[in-house]
Design a protein around this motif. Structure first.
Motif, PDB file in Angstrom:
ATOM      1  N   GLN A 129      19.984  36.675 -15.202  1.00  0.00           N
ATOM      2  CA  GLN A 129      19.522  36.454 -16.572  1.00  0.00           C
ATOM      3  C   GLN A 129      18.916  35.048 -16.745  1.00  0.00           C
ATOM      4  O   GLN A 129      17.972  34.864 -17.509  1.00  0.00           O
ATOM      5  N   ASP A 130      19.457  34.057 -16.017  1.00  0.00           N
ATOM      6  CA  ASP A 130      18.867  32.698 -16.090  1.00  0.00           C
ATOM      7  C   ASP A 130      17.396  32.750 -15.686  1.00  0.00           C
ATOM      8  O   ASP A 130      16.547  32.062 -16.255  1.00  0.00           O
ATOM      9  N   ARG A 131      17.116  33.567 -14.686  1.00  0.00           N
ATOM     10  CA  ARG A 131      15.735  33.678 -14.206  1.00  0.00           C
ATOM     11  C   ARG A 131      14.857  34.331 -15.273  1.00  0.00           C
ATOM     12  O   ARG A 131      13.747  33.886 -15.536  1.00  0.00           O
ATOM     13  N   LEU A 132      15.392  35.402 -15.874  1.00  0.00           N
ATOM     14  CA  LEU A 132      14.611  36.088 -16.916  1.00  0.00           C
ATOM     15  C   LEU A 132      14.375  35.147 -18.101  1.00  0.00           C
ATOM     16  O   LEU A 132      13.297  35.126 -18.683  1.00  0.00           O
ATOM     17  N   ASP A 133      15.385  34.318 -18.417  1.00  0.00           N
ATOM     18  CA  ASP A 133      15.232  33.380 -19.537  1.00  0.00           C
ATOM     19  C   ASP A 133      14.128  32.361 -19.244  1.00  0.00           C
ATOM     20  O   ASP A 133      13.321  32.022 -20.115  1.00  0.00           O
ATOM     21  N   THR A 134      14.098  31.868 -18.006  1.00  0.00           N
ATOM     22  CA  THR A 134      13.047  30.895 -17.658  1.00  0.00           C
ATOM     23  C   THR A 134      11.670  31.542 -17.755  1.00  0.00           C
ATOM     24  O   THR A 134      10.713  30.944 -18.255  1.00  0.00           O
ATOM     25  N   LEU A 135      11.576  32.789 -17.317  1.00  0.00           N
ATOM     26  CA  LEU A 135      10.274  33.475 -17.409  1.00  0.00           C
ATOM     27  C   LEU A 135       9.830  33.588 -18.871  1.00  0.00           C
ATOM     28  O   LEU A 135       8.649  33.431 -19.188  1.00  0.00           O
ATOM     29  N   GLU A 183      10.610  31.444 -21.269  1.00  0.00           N
ATOM     30  CA  GLU A 183      10.161  30.097 -21.656  1.00  0.00           C
ATOM     31  C   GLU A 183       8.714  29.877 -21.220  1.00  0.00           C
ATOM     32  O   GLU A 183       7.899  29.332 -21.957  1.00  0.00           O
ATOM     33  N   VAL A 184       8.438  30.306 -19.998  1.00  0.00           N
ATOM     34  CA  VAL A 184       7.103  30.093 -19.424  1.00  0.00           C
ATOM     35  C   VAL A 184       6.069  30.875 -20.227  1.00  0.00           C
ATOM     36  O   VAL A 184       5.048  30.340 -20.670  1.00  0.00           O
ATOM     37  N   ARG A 185       6.348  32.146 -20.444  1.00  0.00           N
ATOM     38  CA  ARG A 185       5.423  32.999 -21.191  1.00  0.00           C
ATOM     39  C   ARG A 185       5.232  32.454 -22.609  1.00  0.00           C
ATOM     40  O   ARG A 185       4.120  32.410 -23.119  1.00  0.00           O
ATOM     41  N   GLY A 186       6.345  32.014 -23.200  1.00  0.00           N
ATOM     42  CA  GLY A 186       6.290  31.505 -24.574  1.00  0.00           C
ATOM     43  C   GLY A 186       5.422  30.259 -24.700  1.00  0.00           C
ATOM     44  O   GLY A 186       4.907  29.958 -25.767  1.00  0.00           O
ATOM     45  N   ALA A 187       5.279  29.518 -23.600  1.00  0.00           N
ATOM     46  CA  ALA A 187       4.457  28.297 -23.640  1.00  0.00           C
ATOM     47  C   ALA A 187       3.019  28.589 -23.221  1.00  0.00           C
ATOM     48  O   ALA A 187       2.229  27.658 -23.015  1.00  0.00           O
ATOM     49  N   ASN A 188       2.689  29.859 -23.078  1.00  0.00           N
ATOM     50  CA  ASN A 188       1.318  30.250 -22.708  1.00  0.00           C
ATOM     51  C   ASN A 188       0.920  29.856 -21.302  1.00  0.00           C
ATOM     52  O   ASN A 188      -0.243  29.571 -21.035  1.00  0.00           O
ATOM     53  N   ILE A 189       1.903  29.798 -20.430  1.00  0.00           N
ATOM     54  CA  ILE A 189       1.631  29.523 -19.013  1.00  0.00           C
ATOM     55  C   ILE A 189       1.629  30.875 -18.306  1.00  0.00           C
ATOM     56  O   ILE A 189       2.467  31.738 -18.594  1.00  0.00           O
TER      57      ILE A 189
END
Ligand code: SAM
Ligand code: DTB
Ligand code: SF4
Length: 345
Positions: free
Chosen positions: A201-207, A209-215
């Motif tokens: 789940q930590d990995r999914l959460d980081t993904l 964050e990344v998507r949310g920042a438009n990366i």
């Protein structure tokens, strides 16, 4: 019913759609509601007769990509070794004795010099990796400086720094980060055999964050870690069911490093690796699928099969993070032999 796209209702997501429509509309569906892939459907794909599987993958590939173009990314390790985590494949975990020398962070000049060389050799994306569980605020400040400098060279930028805390992705984006690599590594069921110091789940959460920042998301995994075919299907299902699925999907073939717990794992048949690439291509039609770690150990004929199965990206340059990669001259010769050209962003 069998169609020329090769996608049948049994081997697709299991939803009650007409399979030809699905194949044709996949790009649209990616923007709208992505189909969900069951693990069983992907396992059936992996189990197809080899020729059928490759034909299907190549058919999908040609619908969405230039079949003879390969994206070239060069890797650099900006901070090496001494990592607190216990990833069983990784030569950089402090707890394993692998002979990797710890190296504190590289200077901005060193990174820019390496990026300049990579650009001159023909790479279009520069990917910066760090052996961290995740970056601290001072690490983010260092990375933002470096990312801006590399971006200033006119290259696409990518970073892989571990778990991101809320707000960190936005800072990286502001500095000019185009892609963030964070792998799911394997299926949720097999994951606990490989890593215990962070959750799936930590990995999914980081993904998120990344998507949310438009990366753009770069996310894949490793095969050859002693996992079952079901676990490989489970990894591909997780990736394909991300909404949207990743822009870039690195499929790594385990590089066995002495001192890591996975050293000595029975070698996976490389044709099974090719099958995994094909399944990634079929389930994530618009993504760049990267034939990632493990190429130095792979005969050219297997690499050629990976391209036929839909791989259209490689790590290019003499080194991955700590282990070797085919040298650039050898890769140029291979691309030329296969009539492949470098994809321009
Ligand atoms: N420390 C950060 C993290 O783990 O998120 C970033 C760097 S880490 C080395 C990036 C990825 O490299 C891992 O998630 C794994 O998929 C891949 N990797 C590491 N060691 C590998 C190996 N021996 N063979 C194949 N892939 C490997
Ligand atoms: C990815 O999926 N593979 C790369 C990159 N993302 C960072 C790393 C491969 C590492 C192989 C082992 C090493 O060189 O240390
Ligand atoms: Fe650390 Fe990343 Fe290696 Fe895991 S994969 S031990 S987090 S460097």
């Amino acid at each position: 019913m069998e169609h020329e796209t090769g996608l049948t209702s049994e081997t697709h997501c299991g939803c009650a759609h007409n399979s030809t429509d699905l194949a044709v509309q996949q790009g649209v569906l990616q923007q709208e509601a992505s189909p969900r892939w069951s693990v069983a459907a992907i396992e059936s794909l992996l189990g197809l007769p080899f020729n059928d599987l490759i034909f299907r993958a190549q058919t999908v590939h040609r619908q969405y990509h230039d079949a003879n173009a390969v994206q070239l990314s060069t890797l650099i390790s900006v901070k090496t070794g001494g990592c607190s985590e216990d990833c069983a494949y990784c030569p950089q975990a402090a707890r394993y004795h692998t002979g990797v020398e710890n190296q504190t962070i590289l200077s901005r000049e060193e990174v820019v010099a390496a990026a300049t060389k990579a650009k001159e050799s023909g790479a279009t994306r520069f990917c910066m990796g760090a052996a961290w569980r995740g970056p601290k605020q001072r690490d983010i400040e260092y990375m933002t400086e470096i990312i801006s400098a590399v971006k200033g060279l006119g290259m696409e930028t990518c970073a892989t720094l571990g778990i991101l805390k809320p707000g960190q992705a936005a800072q990286l984006r502001q500095a000019g980060l185009d892609y963030y690599n964070h792998n799911l590594d394997t299926s949720p069921e097999f994951y606990g055999e490989i890593i215990t110091t962070r959750e799936y789940q930590d990995r999914l959460d980081t993904l998120e964050e990344v998507r949310g920042a438009n990366i753009n998301v770069c996310c894949g995994g490793i095969v050859g870690m002693g996992e079952s075919r079901t676990a490989r299907a489970g990894l591909i299902a997780q990736l394909a069911n991300l909404d949207p699925y990743p822009d870039s999907v690195p499929i790594n073939y385990l590089v066995q490093v002495e001192g890591t717990p996975l050293y000595g794992t029975p070698e996976l048949d490389p044709l099974e690796f090719v099958r995994t690439i094909a399944a990634a291509r079929i389930t994530m039609p618009t993504a760049k699928v990267r034939l990632s770690a493990g190429r130095r150990q792979m005969p050219e004929a297997i690499q050629a099969l990976c391209f036929l199965a839909g791989a259209n990206s490689i790590f290019y340059g003499d080194k991955l993070l700590t282990t070797g990669n085919p040298d650039t001259e050898q890769d140029m010769a291979l691309l030329e032999k296969l009539g492949l050209h470098a994809l321009q962003p």
